[in-house]
Design an enzyme around this catalytic site. Sequence first.
Site, PDB file in Angstrom:
ATOM      1  N   PHE A 165       0.835  -1.196   0.000  1.00 54.91           N
ATOM      2  CA  PHE A 165       0.000   0.000   0.000  1.00 54.91           C
ATOM      3  C   PHE A 165       0.866   1.239   0.000  1.00 54.91           C
ATOM      4  CE2 PHE A 165      -2.283  -3.286   2.280  1.00 54.91           C
ATOM      5  CZ  PHE A 165      -3.489  -3.296   1.607  1.00 54.91           C
ATOM      6  N   ASP A 166       0.398   2.226  -0.700  1.00 53.87           N
ATOM      7  CA  ASP A 166       0.975   3.546  -0.605  1.00 53.87           C
ATOM      8  C   ASP A 166       0.081   4.249   0.405  1.00 53.87           C
ATOM      9  OD1 ASP A 166       1.275   6.292  -1.048  1.00 53.87           O
ATOM     10  OD2 ASP A 166      -0.157   6.155  -2.695  1.00 53.87           O
ATOM     11  N   LYS A 167       0.633   4.609   1.549  1.00 58.36           N
ATOM     12  CA  LYS A 167      -0.221   5.028   2.662  1.00 58.36           C
ATOM     13  C   LYS A 167      -1.170   6.176   2.336  1.00 58.36           C
ATOM     14  CE  LYS A 167       0.252   8.099   5.520  1.00 58.36           C
ATOM     15  NZ  LYS A 167      -0.585   8.988   6.274  1.00 58.36           N
ATOM     16  N   THR A 182      -4.747   6.013   0.805  1.00 58.40           N
ATOM     17  CA  THR A 182      -5.183   4.643   0.583  1.00 58.40           C
ATOM     18  C   THR A 182      -5.728   4.061   1.889  1.00 58.40           C
ATOM     19  OG1 THR A 182      -3.364   4.469  -0.961  1.00 58.40           O
ATOM     20  CG2 THR A 182      -4.509   2.461  -0.417  1.00 58.40           C
ATOM     21  N   ASP A 208       2.162   7.156  -8.613  1.00 58.16           N
ATOM     22  CA  ASP A 208       2.801   5.866  -8.382  1.00 58.16           C
ATOM     23  C   ASP A 208       2.756   4.971  -9.604  1.00 58.16           C
ATOM     24  OD1 ASP A 208       3.804   5.987  -5.756  1.00 58.16           O
ATOM     25  OD2 ASP A 208       1.757   5.979  -5.027  1.00 58.16           O
TER      26      ASP A 208
END
Lengths: 77, 616
Positions: free
Chosen positions: B310-312, B315, B513
């Site tokens: 995960f990209d914090k 998200t 991303d």
Amino acid sequence: MQKAIIQLETLTCPSCGQKIENAVKSLNGVDKQSVKVLFNSSKVKLDFDLKILSIEKIEKAISALGYEVKKSQVKEI
Amino acid sequence: MQRFILSKKNLITLIGGFLIVIAYLSKLIIGNLAVFYWALVIASVIGILPIAIQAFQALKVKVISIDVLVTIAVLGAFAINEMEESAIVTFLFLFGAFLEQRTLNKTRSAIKELTEMAPESALKKMVSGEFVEVEVDEVEVGDILLVKTGAKVPVDGSVLIGEGYINEASITGESLPVSKSSGAGVYAGTILENGTLQIVAEKVGEDTTFGKIIELVEEAQDSKSEAERFIDRFSKYYTPAVLILSVIVYIFSRNVELAITILVLGCPGALVIGVPVSNVAGIGNGARNGILLKGSEVIHYFSKVDTIVFDKTGTLTIGNPKVADKMFYTSDLERVLSYLASVESESDHPLGKAILEDIGNTTFYNVENTDVIKGGGIVANIEGHKVVVGNVALMKQENITINESIRNDIVLYEQKGNSLVMTSIDGKIEALIGIRDQIRLGVKEDLRKLKALGVKNLVVLSGDNQGTVDLVTKELGLTEAHGHMLPEDKSKYIEKLQAKGQIVAFVGDGVNDSPSLALAEIGIAMGSGTDVAIETSDIVLMNSNFSRLPHALGLTKATANNMRQNIVIAVGVVIFLLTNVFFSEWMNMSIGMLVHEASILVVILNGMRLLSYKSK
């Protein structure tokens, strides 16, 4: 080149797709790489050369196999 | 003539079935064998017509289809005067095709619902100034269109005149209506719930976001995985192989009945239809639940995922940071807050917004010589004083001393998971503010579900400081967390995981991303149906709905299982039939056809179960 999207009656057998693909590919003026028969959405997508071929001829080739053409869209690409 | 017969296929099936019933009634009740015989002959003749026509058309384009096998088999039965067999086989074949069409339509229904949401007409402003209803295909970019209450927005565009509330569920999945007024963007396929709008068309037809979603789903349901392409190649040679086998059997045994029975038993129906049926039903279920799955390859990989990265930002968290802690080292609080607010009002950075929101009403000063330092903060002049607002790195860069006690506060704030904003006036630190993001509602439960579904590692890679990341990790029970990561660090990390043989899914917002989204086996975009998200990712969660992730994973696992079941059923049936024809007494053409058609229906019905799949 023209890009055509042809909507057919609902296709029910995967071999129908193969028949249509072979029939369309055998037409002169069709870019063979571009021919895609979408079995589930009952659509044929292909690129063709307007100088050699017309959309009516493509439709005829498909309907000669017994599949009804419902609608077709042609776009310049 | 050909088309007439094909269009009456259902009627022919009905008559065929009726004649077979008459035949058996007359034989068993009144003992009339002549009626029995001739009823079967008629049933066979009309039944074989549509099949033979299809077979002929297939041969013309050099395809040996199932129709070819069945036609030869029935003609063979005719030749040896087996009218019972020929009548029953043609009837079962036609009736099976009828049932297949009905059930297949059901499996496709979910996607059909989606495509039927496409707008069909539009009210276009003509040269005369009148609005006239036209087909949506006739709308061109730049046209002015009228949308009335209850109507669908026909194209992507922007509001020219008017106000209204639009339900954008078809694009974003969000069912609360959104207010739109002059200048706002509107999307094709959304519904104006009240108000009247005049809009100018900006994108039409397939270029609209809705058009792209439909195209994506349509291509996805027909996309083929490696396994399917293998089956395709296989079936291309399989049908001719069955034909050759039956010829060989005939040459050696001189037994017409055995040879034609093999033709019928060898029909590959369930095998070619089993996998596409699971695919279309699974993707349909996803589309209905706000999950766009790009094809069966995606289903295959995601069902086997080991690690979800995960990209914090945005998200796991709401992406709406708020001031959580603050500390001041000043005697004149009023002035510091005013200066800070004045500087922050120059920027639209999310941290700045959070600070302004927290400070509220204050005096704003004239800010001069504003210099925004990327990744650092802002340096500016107010009333001749040099004001520096930003993170620790910026303070160091500006040679501002941070004393022991402030340093302790910084460590404490970072541990709590804050992003830090410091304020210094003329080289002296006056304030330290900690800003934190909130975790999305229900994320913890969703992550637990993912683990229960067999995901081994849940990893966070974030650009935030390690303290923030660790805090989120602890709270959510993640397996690993890394802070201070730039986009290129993230993609390197993913490569490292892949080198260890893991199958990695990356969940991100789809914009900054994109390298990681592309690199991971499965890129999952939490997009609100934006173009970029749709194009760069393998799975799109509409309206950034995190709770869809466990459903998506469960669904792909169920779909992959369903495909395997269908392959086992199909192959099992063919093996069963072929062994029985050689080693048992009871097998004949009619039973073979019955089992064969039944197996096709079984795989379709099995696939249909996916439409009602729900995650637990």
